[in-house]
Design a protein around this motif. Structure first.
Motif: not given
Length: 244
Positions: A185-206
């Motif tokens: 497995e690999n880990e990704t950091v989800c950086n988001v600018e102000q006013g942006g959004v992140m979409l994700m699935k609930p089963l995604l390990l986070h």
């Protein structure tokens, strides 16, 4: 996983279990949202306040005036693109992670849903009740149908609690954190600018780390589905959105 020019945004989201999108809200829209949140009294049972986090559960129900600000044309277009015209809100939470927060969350999946009452239904397990709110772990197919939009009211990176995720882990069904194989497995950091959004699935390990840069992380977390629950069980926060 790296985005490729051959992979469109929806396919990327389905395969990786997450995607970030910028410029969904203007600075003016963000300021309007924050001003309305800050005008609310914080003594209700659905409010949680400590040195490390401030949260408003059932956010849209508690602050119905926020709905028109949250669901601007860009967000409605995003819901239609990644879900469809029939998707509606099933849960909404506002999180404020203060500048000096030591609050962190280890790797997990979001396995429960909020419902209107407790009742015995086959394959609905792990019932809990907090602040008069019932929650339950539903069957896998219901969780797979849900997607989450996290609206970032502040710039968020690894220094103030940006989510860390394991891409494509949502496609492995129920995936216990203690079983993560870091050789694969690999880990990704989800950086988001102000006013942006992140979409994700609930089963995604986070997971989320402590704040180290003295900057706030304010996020509106909204979950969506397009299915009704069985046997007269209802979503606790079902909120229809006119998507146009």
């Amino acid at each position: 996983m790296i985005r490729t020019t051959e992979m469109n945004k929806v396919t990327e989201f389905q395969q990786n279990g997450f995607i970030t999108l910028e410029n969904i809200y203007t600075k003016e829209e963000i300021n309007q949202i924050l001003a309305l949140i800050e005008s609310v009294e914080s003594d209700k049972p659905t409010f949680r306040k400590s040195a490390d986090v401030f949260a408003i559960r059932q956010f849209i129900k508690e602050l119905p005036e926020i709905k028109d600000l949250i669901f601007n044309e860009k967000l409605k277009a995003t819901i239609k693109e990644f879900g469809g015209n029939e998707y509606f809100v099933i849960k909404s939470i506002y999180f404020d992670k203060p500048e000096t927060s030591n609050w962190f969350v280890s790797y997990h999946q979001d396995l429960t849903i909020s419902v209107d009452k407790k009742q015995e239904i086959k394959n609905f397990t792990s019932w809990t009740t907090k602040h008069n709110q019932s929650a339950v772990q539903p069957p896998l197919d219901i969780l797979q149908n849900i997607f989450t939009i996290r609206i970032h009211l502040d710039k968020t990176d690894e220094n103030n609690g940006a989510l860390k995720v394991i891409p494509a882990s949502h496609r492995k069904g129920f995936y216990r954190p203690e079983n993560i194989n870091w050789d694969e497995e690999n880990e990704t950091v989800c950086n988001v600018e102000q006013g942006g959004v992140m979409l994700m699935k609930p089963l995604l390990l986070h997971s989320s780390s402590r704040t180290t840069n003295n900057k706030r992380r304010r996020v509106v977390h909204i979950e969506f589905s397009d299915i009704d629950l069985p046997e007269n069980l209802n979503w606790a926060e079902k909120e229809l959105v006119e998507l146009g």
